[in-house]
Design an enzyme around this catalytic site. Structure first.
Site, PDB file in Angstrom:
ATOM      1  N   GLY A  46       2.296  -0.393 -10.462  1.00 41.56           N
ATOM      2  CA  GLY A  46       3.072   0.826 -10.711  1.00 41.56           C
ATOM      3  C   GLY A  46       4.511   0.556 -11.104  1.00 41.56           C
ATOM      4  NE  ARG A  81      -1.908   1.497 -10.588  1.00 42.20           N
ATOM      5  CZ  ARG A  81      -0.932   1.370  -9.681  1.00 42.20           C
ATOM      6  NH1 ARG A  81      -0.957   0.375  -8.825  1.00 42.20           N
ATOM      7  NH2 ARG A  81       0.063   2.236  -9.650  1.00 42.20           N
ATOM      8  CG  ASP A 106      -2.800  -6.415  -3.709  1.00 40.20           C
ATOM      9  OD1 ASP A 106      -2.751  -7.020  -2.618  1.00 40.20           O
ATOM     10  OD2 ASP A 106      -3.503  -5.411  -3.907  1.00 40.20           O
ATOM     11  CE  LYS A 157       5.689  -3.206  -8.768  1.00 33.83           C
ATOM     12  NZ  LYS A 157       4.359  -2.813  -9.272  1.00 33.83           N
ATOM     13  CB  THR A 158       6.710  -1.977  -4.417  1.00 35.28           C
ATOM     14  OG1 THR A 158       6.315  -0.719  -3.848  1.00 35.28           O
ATOM     15  CG2 THR A 158       7.230  -2.837  -3.271  1.00 35.28           C
ATOM     16  CG  ASP A 163       5.326   2.525  -2.096  1.00 32.53           C
ATOM     17  OD1 ASP A 163       5.894   3.478  -2.672  1.00 32.53           O
ATOM     18  OD2 ASP A 163       4.098   2.369  -2.108  1.00 32.53           O
TER      19      ASP A 163
END
Lengths: 556, 556
Positions: A94, A158, A189, A215-216, A218
């Site tokens: 994402g 993905r 992941d 990276k994220t 979240d």
């Protein structure tokens, strides 16, 4: 997608840029001072793993145990090699604001320190590696994406490189392009995958080194040496602006409870950070719900209790933050869903509801407690495997209905006399592709520039690590951490699988403790803060987020 | 609500302000030059009405036909009166960014030009007038709200002053506070109400003058002399930022169609303005749908056609803007709903669906065409009068389902081969309470300051009018327009009722024509613009919105 990609370079640029986008193009990116002068690499002691080091060592015989690398100033005598490099870069998973700047950083490193090098961008995520779909990144191609949101420079995907055939394809691409290195920009992941690639290339005696980048939005990929994942800062500041606006709305109207669902399925960092930025009346943190083994009823009761207390004070409005993954944190809901999946797969669902008797007692009670619309959703919306789609449940709407029901009950009992009106919100996509904040812009540029330096020094199997983030940019530290040091194993299908454990909200950590110390006051008094648009202009533009600041302060 | 109001002054101020909120407090508010120097009032010719002037004249015998007033520079000899004033102000209806600045403007006028005057803020909307709930507004009280969003300084409400008893209450309050004037800050209904109050006070020989101020984010209260309603500029810029982010997301992911519902139930100005700011692939304008007598099927087909054409070009993503009030513009839906209301009120709804035969042919077809979830919503969710709740239908989700169905059909026919994934968004509350843009901040301050001047000059029954808005602020014109000039009558329950007609999107107007001239290009090519946060800082902060600019350009 190929035709859209073909166009994205030139179309991105030119007249379709807004004034703000244009102004961001010329926003200058300061580098940590260690990257501005000759540097050498110092290594620490050998590393271990986050858990089960023996198993991780077996899974990664060639890259396990590497020391962390730190860039330090050097006399020009000890200069880097002069070799030119062929490097590939891929965006995985994402979007998160700042990804384009990581690429800019790698590119600028190569320009500045390894003249004549080549940077390839793999298109559409890891599939681009496997299918050898790439574009050669030039200064002209990259320029329009500097300090811009999104991942559309080379797009993302993905797919995972998992099977032996897929690893073979990756090898073929590495050989075909004569790659010295590959930078994988992704989440937990993808970084695990990066490490598997590094291991595989080493095992095959191939020269291709592989590095990861955290990276994220979240915020759940972090550790001591990787203090934050990029994108989190921007996303939280955008959400906090919207939440602050809704707070003003709540206070002005005096009659709405705004239930705001925020991104973050696995961890509640975004919700916690937004709470620290805005001071809502109620904030649900999934990790706490799980730790206290709360039920849906107890979460509902907590919200309802605060609403009733506020009603007594004359406040019939409020703002409530909920993490997207809330129900995944509630054990009884997980239990119900697994029982439902079992029943729906094997039994007839009769209209009279006799099938419900097949549920265990607690699950049956929970099912009956759910609002009718949610019951229907659980029964009707299934994924292609016939499983209940938990992700489709709009948690904030479900809670509104449950709170409504509970308040109605209390009204009957005479303990609640006011009016309740819930408004639901989901702030998600509008945050993950915003223009990166000054922090994310600079942090990403350093991550990329540092990754270039690590590759040039021959490193593989590391994640780019930029630290000391609460200091001025000049003093930031730059280096790399062994990806295996972040790993543990999980047993799946009888085999050990390496995983980078998601960093959850620590209930003993400084950010949560700060929140926990203030929430009672926020619940009953209105301590709302409306941050306004603070990504990159104005007084708060260079402030780092609370979570990071508190975590760094606690470490210091 | 009273206890929250008691606290709102001090709580608003002090440590709970964000840096941006604080910085906005000191943002300076330039005045049109006519307000900075001695001025006098020049009047135009007598006014008429927007329609049925004879009926309007009968309804407003005391205030009908007033000329418009324009402030012009004057020699100091012809100075304003020196009388001090007692003025009340009320916020009516939904919030719009800038309301606090109108109040600041009135207050500052009184301080600057009518020293010793008093300003009362009625609390909680028109109910505050009827119940005589008010606060005396002081410099200290007002200061924390300067350039801030929301209406929480004195809060708002949706009550109307309609019955003879209510008018009586308003009279009592005016007498009790010895009011020289009252400023009603509100939308079309509230301004109609303001005029009725002005008429009533005149008829009773009371001294209290009443002025209106044009407020609504929906942008549907405007005419030649009132070029825009405040709040529209801010709300559109906030929505446009979010839409721009979602566009980058769409292009980066390459697999989502984002369906964005925007506020604006009666008119589609917000949707049109956001389209002009961001260039989405598809934009539905309610007024056009109505003019072309489109059906839900034809709207669905239009969207589906574009999606199919884009698929052929390799684009399986996009952004679609939809006005909140879309289905109110579709005649067949209105027909269906009125038939449903009739049936649900009088007949038994049998499970076999025999009741559907009571629908007319076309309505029955439409009902069957609707997605099941929407059918259920129509049948189940009723308001207290048993009527279908159209407002509860999430139009964007309904369209996603209808487009899905249509695409599935085309897939069967072999004319569509791609994947469609819809994502729904509603941008609403987060926009209407944002910090006002520089434009709205300044515009509102001038509206309020001008209202003070008009009251001081003895005017009543006017709406504060600030014009020449595309020029620098110094050159803005300031004056008042007869509220009756904006009115027409509607026949309700056999009586004529005065109404200020909502200003709809004009299909012959410059904003729509510009959009219509570009939408085919936007549909197939990706001309996305991502404006970023542009409320008040950065290069675009002082730009006025497209709608206003184009409308003013067309007039010039």
């Amino acid at each position: 997608m190929s035709s859209s990609l073909k166009e994205s370079g030139p179309v991105r640029f030119a007249s379709v840029y807004s004034e703000v986008q244009n102004s961001r193009l010329s926003h200058s990116l300061p580098l940590p001072s260690v990257l501005k002068n000759p540097f050498k690499i110092v290594e620490g002691p050998p590393s271990s793993a986050a858990g089960n080091p023996d198993e991780i060592a077996k899974l990664f015989p060639n890259v396990f145990g590497q020391p962390s690398s730190m860039l330090v100033p050097s006399d020009s005598a000890e200069q880097q090699s002069n070799r030119t490099l062929k490097i590939g870069v891929v965006l995985s998973g994402g979007q998160a604001p700042g990804g384009h700047n990581v690429i800019s950083g790698i590119f600028d490193y190569l320009q500045d320190r390894a003249e004549g090098s080549t940077l390839y961008g793999f298109r559409g995520g890891p599939a681009g590696i496997m299918k050898c779909k790439y574009v050669e990144l030039t200064a002209e191609f990259i320029y329009p994406y500097r300090n811009q949101g999104g991942f559309d420079m080379i797009c993302s995907g993905r797919d995972k490189i998992e099977t032996p055939e897929q690893f073979k394809q990756a090898e073929e691409t590495a050989l075909k392009l004569d790659l010295d290195g590959l930078v994988v920009i992704g989440g937990d992941d993808s970084n695990t995958n990066a490490c598997l690639l590094a291991e595989n290339f080493r095992a095959k005696n191939m020269k291709t080194q592989v590095l990861g980048c955290p990276k994220t939005i979240d915020g759940d990929l972090k550790c001591k040496e990787v203090p934050t994942s990029f994108g989190f800062d921007t996303a939280c500041k955008i959400y906090a602006e919207m939440i602050g606006n809704v707070m003003i709305d709540a206070r002005s109207t005096g009659k709405y409870y705004h239930f705001v669902r925020l991104m973050g399925r696995a961890a509640s960092h975004i919700t916690l950070e937004c709470a620290l930025q805005t001071h809502p009346n109620i904030t649900i943190i999934g990790e706490e719900v799980a730790a206290n083994k709360q039920t849906l009823k107890s979460v509902t009761d907590y919200i309802t209790d605060v609403i009733c207390k506020r009603a007594e004070l004359g406040y019939n409005y409020g703002v409530i933050l909920i993490p997207e993954g809330l129900i995944d944190f509630i054990p009884e809901v997980q239990q119900l869903i697994s029982e439902l999946n079992e029943i729906l797969a094997h039994d007839v669902v009769d209209e009279d509801g006799q099938w419900k008797n097949k549920l265990r007692n607690q699950s049956q009670q929970l099912f009956e407690f759910l609002p009718e619309a949610i019951q229907e959703q659980l029964m009707l919306e299934r994924d292609p495997h016939g499983n209940v789609q938990v992700a489709k449940i709009e948690t904030e709407k479900m809670l509104i209905q449950m709170v409504e029901t509970e308040l109605e009950k209390r009204k009957q009992e005479g303990v609640y006399k006011a009016h309740f009106k819930g408004q639901s919100h989901f702030f998600g996509y509008e945050g993950r592709c915003g223009l990166p904040t000054n922090f994310d812009s600079t942090y990403c540029y350093a991550l990329g520039y540092g990754a270039g330096a690590l590759l040039h020094s021959g490193k593989t199997g590391l994640i780019s690590s930029v630290g000391n983030l609460s200091a001025p940019v000049e003093e930031w530290t730059v280096g790399g951490t062994a990806l295996t040091a972040l790993m543990d194993v999980e047993r799946r299908h009888g085999k050990f699988k390496p995983v980078i454990k998601k960093a959850m909200v620590e209930l003993e950590g400084a950010p949560f403790r700060k929140f926990a110390g203030m929430r009672d006051e926020w619940a009953l008094k209105n301590r709302y803060i409306s941050p306004g648009p603070i990504q990159f202009i104005g007084p708060a533009a260079n402030a780092i987020n609370h979570t990071l600041l508190l975590e760094l302060g606690a470490q210091a």
